[in-house]
Enzyme design. Structure first.
Site, PDB file in Angstrom:
ATOM      1  CE  LYS A  11      -4.145  -1.904   2.253  1.00 42.32           C
ATOM      2  NZ  LYS A  11      -5.250  -1.917   3.906  1.00 42.32           N
ATOM      3  CE1 TYR A  51      -9.594  -2.774   1.038  1.00 41.28           C
ATOM      4  CE2 TYR A  51      -8.425  -1.061  -0.726  1.00 41.28           C
ATOM      5  CZ  TYR A  51      -8.480  -1.593   0.313  1.00 41.28           C
ATOM      6  OH  TYR A  51      -7.220  -2.298   0.213  1.00 41.28           O
ATOM      7  CG  PHE A  59     -13.068   2.480   7.331  1.00 39.99           C
ATOM      8  CD1 PHE A  59     -12.444   1.603   6.072  1.00 39.99           C
ATOM      9  CD2 PHE A  59     -13.825   1.628   8.516  1.00 39.99           C
ATOM     10  CE1 PHE A  59     -12.917   0.767   5.644  1.00 39.99           C
ATOM     11  CE2 PHE A  59     -13.760   0.367   7.461  1.00 39.99           C
ATOM     12  CZ  PHE A  59     -13.634  -0.209   6.712  1.00 39.99           C
ATOM     13  NE  ARG A  87      -6.516 -11.460   5.748  1.00 39.98           N
ATOM     14  CZ  ARG A  87      -7.174 -10.522   5.334  1.00 39.98           C
ATOM     15  NH1 ARG A  87      -7.166 -10.177   4.365  1.00 39.98           N
ATOM     16  NH2 ARG A  87      -7.724 -10.017   6.700  1.00 39.98           N
ATOM     17  CB  THR A  93      -7.110  -4.679  10.358  1.00 41.44           C
ATOM     18  OG1 THR A  93      -7.839  -6.600   9.752  1.00 41.44           O
ATOM     19  CG2 THR A  93      -7.147  -4.206   9.196  1.00 41.44           C
ATOM     20  NE  ARG A 104      -3.073  -5.389   7.711  1.00 45.13           N
ATOM     21  CZ  ARG A 104      -3.851  -5.968   7.526  1.00 45.13           C
ATOM     22  NH1 ARG A 104      -4.628  -7.196   8.060  1.00 45.13           N
ATOM     23  NH2 ARG A 104      -4.602  -4.802   6.280  1.00 45.13           N
ATOM     24  CG  ASN A 114      -3.540  -1.823   6.696  1.00 44.65           C
ATOM     25  OD1 ASN A 114      -3.747  -1.336   6.047  1.00 44.65           O
ATOM     26  ND2 ASN A 114      -5.003  -2.243   7.191  1.00 44.65           N
ATOM     27  CG  HIS A 117      -5.560  -6.023  -0.422  1.00 44.99           C
ATOM     28  ND1 HIS A 117      -7.103  -5.936   0.072  1.00 44.99           N
ATOM     29  CD2 HIS A 117      -5.296  -7.377  -1.573  1.00 44.99           C
ATOM     30  CE1 HIS A 117      -7.533  -6.717  -0.311  1.00 44.99           C
ATOM     31  NE2 HIS A 117      -7.335  -7.568  -1.097  1.00 44.99           N
ATOM     32  CD  GLU A 128      -9.382  -8.916  -3.274  1.00 44.69           C
ATOM     33  OE1 GLU A 128     -10.076  -8.790  -3.052  1.00 44.69           O
ATOM     34  OE2 GLU A 128      -8.020  -9.332  -2.928  1.00 44.69           O
TER      35      GLU A 128
HETATM   36  P1  ADP Z   1      -7.733  -6.394   6.252  1.00 41.12           P
HETATM   37  O1  ADP Z   1      -7.381  -5.301   4.830  1.00 41.12           O
HETATM   38  O2  ADP Z   1      -6.857  -7.023   7.285  1.00 41.12           O
HETATM   39  O3  ADP Z   1      -8.465  -8.205   5.275  1.00 41.12           O
HETATM   40  P2  ADP Z   1     -10.749  -5.293   5.852  1.00 41.12           P
HETATM   41  O4  ADP Z   1     -10.779  -5.978   4.562  1.00 41.12           O
HETATM   42  O5  ADP Z   1     -11.689  -5.277   6.753  1.00 41.12           O
HETATM   43  O6  ADP Z   1      -9.384  -5.229   6.499  1.00 41.12           O
HETATM   44  O7  ADP Z   1     -10.237  -3.091   5.803  1.00 41.12           O
HETATM   45  C1  ADP Z   1      -9.687  -3.260   4.013  1.00 41.12           C
HETATM   46  C2  ADP Z   1      -8.891  -2.263   4.825  1.00 41.12           C
HETATM   47  O8  ADP Z   1      -9.629  -0.721   4.854  1.00 41.12           O
HETATM   48  C3  ADP Z   1      -8.290  -2.313   5.783  1.00 41.12           C
HETATM   49  O9  ADP Z   1      -6.531  -3.177   5.661  1.00 41.12           O
HETATM   50  C4  ADP Z   1      -7.165  -0.817   6.361  1.00 41.12           C
HETATM   51  O10 ADP Z   1      -6.580   0.007   5.381  1.00 41.12           O
HETATM   52  C5  ADP Z   1      -8.691   0.085   5.643  1.00 41.12           C
HETATM   53  N1  ADP Z   1      -9.626  -0.004   8.043  1.00 41.12           N
HETATM   54  C6  ADP Z   1     -10.440  -1.185   7.941  1.00 41.12           C
HETATM   55  N2  ADP Z   1     -10.696  -1.576   9.317  1.00 41.12           N
HETATM   56  C7  ADP Z   1     -10.942   0.354   9.280  1.00 41.12           C
HETATM   57  C8  ADP Z   1     -11.232   1.437  10.432  1.00 41.12           C
HETATM   58  N3  ADP Z   1     -11.690   1.099  11.198  1.00 41.12           N
HETATM   59  N4  ADP Z   1     -10.343   2.972   9.500  1.00 41.12           N
HETATM   60  C9  ADP Z   1     -10.093   3.352   8.419  1.00 41.12           C
HETATM   61  N5  ADP Z   1      -9.451   1.755   8.124  1.00 41.12           N
HETATM   62  C10 ADP Z   1      -9.916   1.345   7.871  1.00 41.12           C
HETATM   63 MG    MG Z   2     -10.542  -7.566   3.836  1.00 41.25          MG
END
Ligand code: ADP
Ligand code: MG
Length: 140
Positions: A11, A51, A59, A87, A93, A104, A114, A117, A128
């Site tokens: 990212k 997304y 967010f 993962r 996350t 992370r 973070n 992805h 994807e």
């Molecule tokens: P992951 O990337 O671990 O699969 P998610 O699919 O839940 O997590 O979320 C996608 C992305 O959205 C996260 O990697 C992060 O960049 C962002 N995100 C998730 N939760 C939050 C939050 N509470 N506030 C801000 N950004 C968030």
């Molecule tokens: Mg995700």
């Protein structure tokens, strides 16, 4: 468990801090092979499509703005149980919850910024990968 392919993004917060190599090394150390890789700048339309599952989350706007703020590196990772293994190497996350040694934990700045992805299952991995790569760009 069979050999799988999964989709990864390094990212903007990570490409900006020159962490592409350090993050790729974490994948390789875990036994994941980079079978496709390219550095791109995502458009707002691509970010919103990619997304879309999060479009009603508070967010979403911030996430899409972040994802287009700097270049990203999109990759296809291949290996035994690649989706779950990736993962695991990524970590939780929220970096505050991420295990020691994960990407992370070591590199992420916040729950939003973070660093990586990774696909969350076989169906999303296939979707994807196909969204960003043609078959000819993936060399296993
Ligand atoms: P992951 O990337 O671990 O699969 P998610 O699919 O839940 O997590 O979320 C996608 C992305 O959205 C996260 O990697 C992060 O960049 C962002 N995100 C998730 N939760 C939050 C939050 N509470 N506030 C801000 N950004 C968030
Ligand atoms: Mg995700």
């Amino acid at each position: 468990m069979a050999v799988q392919r999964t989709f990864s993004i390094i990212k903007p917060d990570a490409t900006k801090r020159n962490l592409t190599g350090a993050i790729t090394a974490k994948f390789e150390e875990a036994g994941l092979r980079v079978v496709a890789s390219k550095r791109i700048r995502m458009t707002m339309e691509q970010a919103q499509t990619f997304y879309a599952v999060h479009k009603d989350r508070p967010f979403f706007g911030e996430l899409c703005e972040f994802m287009i703020s700097e270049p990203i590196v999109v990759q296809v990772l291949e290996g035994e149980d690649a989706i779950a293994k990736n993962r695991e190497v990524m970590g939780a996350t929220n970096p505050a919850d991420a295990a020691e040694g994960t990407i992370r934990k070591e590199f992420a700045l916040s729950i939003g910024e973070n660093s990586v992805h990774g696909s969350d299952g076989p169906d999303t991995a296939a979707e994807e990968i196909a969204y960003f790569f043609s078959g000819l760009e993936i060399v296993g």
